[in-house]
Scaffold this active site. Structure first.
Site, PDB file in Angstrom:
ATOM      1  N   LYS A 170       0.848  -1.203   0.000  1.00  0.00           N
ATOM      2  CA  LYS A 170       0.000   0.000   0.000  1.00  0.00           C
ATOM      3  C   LYS A 170       0.878   1.245   0.000  1.00  0.00           C
ATOM      4  O   LYS A 170       1.457   1.627   1.005  1.00  0.00           O
ATOM      5  CB  LYS A 170      -0.914   0.041   1.224  1.00  0.00           C
ATOM      6  CG  LYS A 170      -2.019   1.062   0.997  1.00  0.00           C
ATOM      7  CD  LYS A 170      -2.412   1.881   2.177  1.00  0.00           C
ATOM      8  CE  LYS A 170      -1.643   3.106   2.499  1.00  0.00           C
ATOM      9  NZ  LYS A 170      -1.818   4.282   1.633  1.00  0.00           N
ATOM     10  N   GLY A 223       6.616   5.912   8.098  1.00  0.00           N
ATOM     11  CA  GLY A 223       5.673   7.025   8.102  1.00  0.00           C
ATOM     12  C   GLY A 223       5.797   7.820   9.382  1.00  0.00           C
ATOM     13  O   GLY A 223       6.860   7.855  10.014  1.00  0.00           O
ATOM     14  N   SER A 224       4.683   8.406   9.780  1.00  0.00           N
ATOM     15  CA  SER A 224       4.715   9.327  10.921  1.00  0.00           C
ATOM     16  C   SER A 224       4.675   8.562  12.246  1.00  0.00           C
ATOM     17  O   SER A 224       4.253   7.404  12.321  1.00  0.00           O
ATOM     18  CB  SER A 224       3.526  10.279  10.834  1.00  0.00           C
ATOM     19  OG  SER A 224       2.334   9.539  10.922  1.00  0.00           O
ATOM     20  N   GLY A 228       2.513   5.216  13.241  1.00  0.00           N
ATOM     21  CA  GLY A 228       3.350   4.067  13.611  1.00  0.00           C
ATOM     22  C   GLY A 228       2.966   3.504  14.971  1.00  0.00           C
ATOM     23  O   GLY A 228       2.838   2.283  15.145  1.00  0.00           O
ATOM     24  N   GLU A 245       9.574   2.413  10.801  1.00  0.00           N
ATOM     25  CA  GLU A 245      10.517   3.525  10.690  1.00  0.00           C
ATOM     26  C   GLU A 245       9.682   4.792  10.732  1.00  0.00           C
ATOM     27  O   GLU A 245       8.810   4.993   9.890  1.00  0.00           O
ATOM     28  CB  GLU A 245      11.299   3.457   9.370  1.00  0.00           C
ATOM     29  CG  GLU A 245      12.283   2.312   9.300  1.00  0.00           C
ATOM     30  CD  GLU A 245      13.367   2.360  10.359  1.00  0.00           C
ATOM     31  OE1 GLU A 245      13.586   3.438  10.960  1.00  0.00           O
ATOM     32  OE2 GLU A 245      13.970   1.307  10.610  1.00  0.00           O
ATOM     33  N   CYS A 279      13.503  11.541   6.503  1.00  0.00           N
ATOM     34  CA  CYS A 279      13.507  11.262   7.944  1.00  0.00           C
ATOM     35  C   CYS A 279      14.928  11.338   8.497  1.00  0.00           C
ATOM     36  O   CYS A 279      15.128  11.470   9.696  1.00  0.00           O
ATOM     37  CB  CYS A 279      12.831   9.930   8.257  1.00  0.00           C
ATOM     38  SG  CYS A 279      13.397   8.605   7.239  1.00  0.00           S
ATOM     39  N   GLN A 326       1.386  19.891   3.788  1.00  0.00           N
ATOM     40  CA  GLN A 326       2.743  19.897   4.340  1.00  0.00           C
ATOM     41  C   GLN A 326       3.300  21.315   4.366  1.00  0.00           C
ATOM     42  O   GLN A 326       3.980  21.704   5.317  1.00  0.00           O
ATOM     43  CB  GLN A 326       3.651  18.964   3.529  1.00  0.00           C
ATOM     44  CG  GLN A 326       5.063  18.828   4.091  1.00  0.00           C
ATOM     45  CD  GLN A 326       5.108  18.235   5.494  1.00  0.00           C
ATOM     46  OE1 GLN A 326       4.514  17.195   5.759  1.00  0.00           O
ATOM     47  NE2 GLN A 326       5.803  18.901   6.410  1.00  0.00           N
ATOM     48  N   GLU A 381       9.570  16.941  14.732  1.00  0.00           N
ATOM     49  CA  GLU A 381       9.978  16.834  13.330  1.00  0.00           C
ATOM     50  C   GLU A 381       9.091  17.728  12.462  1.00  0.00           C
ATOM     51  O   GLU A 381       7.873  17.632  12.512  1.00  0.00           O
ATOM     52  CB  GLU A 381       9.845  15.380  12.876  1.00  0.00           C
ATOM     53  CG  GLU A 381      10.315  15.177  11.453  1.00  0.00           C
ATOM     54  CD  GLU A 381      10.267  13.717  11.022  1.00  0.00           C
ATOM     55  OE1 GLU A 381       9.207  13.082  11.212  1.00  0.00           O
ATOM     56  OE2 GLU A 381      11.288  13.231  10.511  1.00  0.00           O
TER      57      GLU A 381
END
Ligand code: ADP
Length: 479
Positions: A170, A223-224, A228, A245, A279, A326, A381
């Site tokens: 996905k 992802g975020s 996660g 991650e 990241c 974003q 972040e």
């Protein structure tokens, strides 16, 4: 419309979305299928049905499939790089490099399929032999973010297939084009029907359906942090394996003894290239007193020279932010830093058009000085071209600031001192440490991953990828 790929067939989605170019929002790349939860489950049906055959395939079969995919990616890297730059907004050289990387990853795991070794030991009991072997875990759900639209899918799909798992992939909503192109290559690679499936669609619908499906043995996610953690809870609840991650707030320490050109190059590359949307981007530049002012002046001078423009134009250094949402987040962090008293030394202005008049999400890189490690821009972040300089008294204080973060992905230092470089490598609390090289930009044959809030589960890439994509079997035999 570009369709999903399920059970070896191209299938229309429940709906479709347009893929928009962030460098020129009038440019619609195409319409891409959106699966619903039922379609995601049908992809799991297909992957589960194919597992028996693919899990017993020979290393030679796996090698041939992965090698073929790798060769085609390398051959078509210019064409696919252009598509990637068009949908994601990183520059053409970066995008072509990323497709090349995806090709190398497939080639690497083609070789790994041939090298999946076990161990043979004598038992502690007389006359018995012990064998330790690795087996695939089953159907894996691979959920990827938008910032590396082809490399991250490659470094999940290639090891998954190399070790005999079947895949439901996905991709991120914003970048279906690269994912679809990769799926199309995989559809002609010689895999049995159902061994690889593509389901494009929304995270909360398709992603969640994969995470909750009891037949999915493992989820590999990038992802975020919020998503996660939610995913980890769901996997724990039903006993599925997971590999996550997530974010970073990566420091780059610059010591008085650093080579100024090296330090500036590492900082500008790490913080601002790929629009800061990595990241592993360095967003906290921790600089000791003696070099601070020279470093800031030199970084600002470099930033003035950078060309922020259409990702596909020749000479562009930094492309646009990926989308309006974003861009809004980036601007909010810039405003928050100002209101907390940070000094904006350069940039931070959004502009709605590039020099040719293309409407897009352009943002000048923002550099803040006079910041400390407790400000929001030092803790959270941003995922944009925004970095802040934190002044440190000496090496010890710089190290302590570098480690004072909930994250631990990549951690850099610029120094000519062997003593400090050695000490930093040992004491940086991060999965990856970079000495005189940018915090972003890694090799494909060695482990990738972090500590603390950045990662959970086994490492990705290199032969360590086997830790997630296989399960160990210990067999005892008495003749
Ligand atoms: P980002 O902010 O970078 O988009 P996300 O964590 O939202 O980060 O997205 C990363 C990937 O996770 C995307 O493919 C997204 O569709 C997917 N995703 C988002 N929400 C969920 C969810 N609830 N369950 C599973 N996957 C999700």
């Amino acid at each position: 419309m570009k369709s999903n790929f399920i059970g070896g067939a191209w299938v229309d989605g429940a709906s479709a979305v347009d893929n928009i170019n962030p460098s020129d929002t009038q440019d619609v790349i195409g319409a891409y299928a959106q699966a619903d939860a039922a379609q995601a489950r049908s992809a799991v049906d297909a992957a589960a049905a194919a597992f028996g055959q693919w899990s017993l395939s020979t290393p030679q079969q796996r090698f041939e499939v992965l090698d073929k995919v790798g060769s085609e990616l390398l051959l078509r890297k210019e064409e696919l790089g252009d598509l990637l730059a068009r949908e994601e907004g990183k520059t053409l050289p970066e995008a072509i490099g990323e497709v090349g990387r995806a090709g190398q990853v497939f080639k690497f795991f083609a070789g790994e399929a041939l090298r999946c070794a076990g161990e043979v030991l004598p038992s502690v009991r007389p006359g018995i032999g012990v064998e330790i072997t690795r087996e695939p875990i089953g159907v894996v759900g691979l959920i990827t973010p938008w910032n590396f639209p082809i490399a991250i899918p490659a470094w999940k799909i290639a090891p998954a297939l190399a070790y005999g798992n079947t895949v439901v992939f996905k991709p991120a909503e914003l970048v279906p084009g690269s994912a679809w192109a990769l799926a199309e290559i995989l559809s002609r690679s010689g895999l049995p029907a159902g061994a690889f499936n593509l389901v494009m669609g929304r995270g909360a619908v398709v992603g969640q359906a994969l995470v909750e499906d009891p037949r999915v043995a493992g989820i590999s996610f990038t992802g975020s942090v919020g998503t996660g953690q939610q995913l980890a809870r769901a996997c724990v609840a039903r006993g599925a394996k997971f590999q996550l991650e997530m974010g970073g707030k990566n420091p780059m320490v610059v010591l008085d003894d650093a080579d100024l050109d090296v330090a500036v190059n590492c900082a500008v590359q790490s913080a601002f290239f790929s629009t800061g949307q990595r990241c592993t981007a360095a967003s906290r530049l921790i600089v000791t007193e003696g070099i601070h002012d020279r470093f800031v002046d030199a970084v600002v001078a470099r930033l003035r020279q950078l060309r922020i423009a259409n990702a596909r134009s020749a000479g562009t250094d930094i492309g646009p932010v990926v989308d309006e949402r974003q861009l809004g987040i980036d601007l909010q962090y810039i405003a928050a830093a100002k209101s907390e008293g940070a000094h904006l030394a350069f940039g931070g202005e959004a502009f709605g058009h590039d020099a040719q008049g293309h409407p897009g999400f352009y943002l000048q890189p923002a550099l803040f000085t006079g910041t400390h490690n407790n400000m929001r821009i030092s803790r959270e972040e941003v995922f944009g071209p925004v970095a802040n300089v934190i002044r440190a008294r000496d090496y010890e204080e710089a190290l302590s600031i570098a480690n004072d973060t909930p994250f631990g992905l990549s951690s850099g230092i610029a120094t000519t001192s062997l003593k400090y470089a050695t000490h930093y490598k040992r004491h940086a609390q991060a999965g990856m440490v970079m000495v005189n090289v940018p915090t972003a930009g890694v090799d494909y044959h060695v482990p990738f991953g972090g500590r603390k809030g950045s990662s959970m589960g086994p490492r990705e890439q290199g032969r360590h990828a086997a830790e997630f994509f296989t399960t160990i079997k210990t067999a005892y035999t008495a003749p």
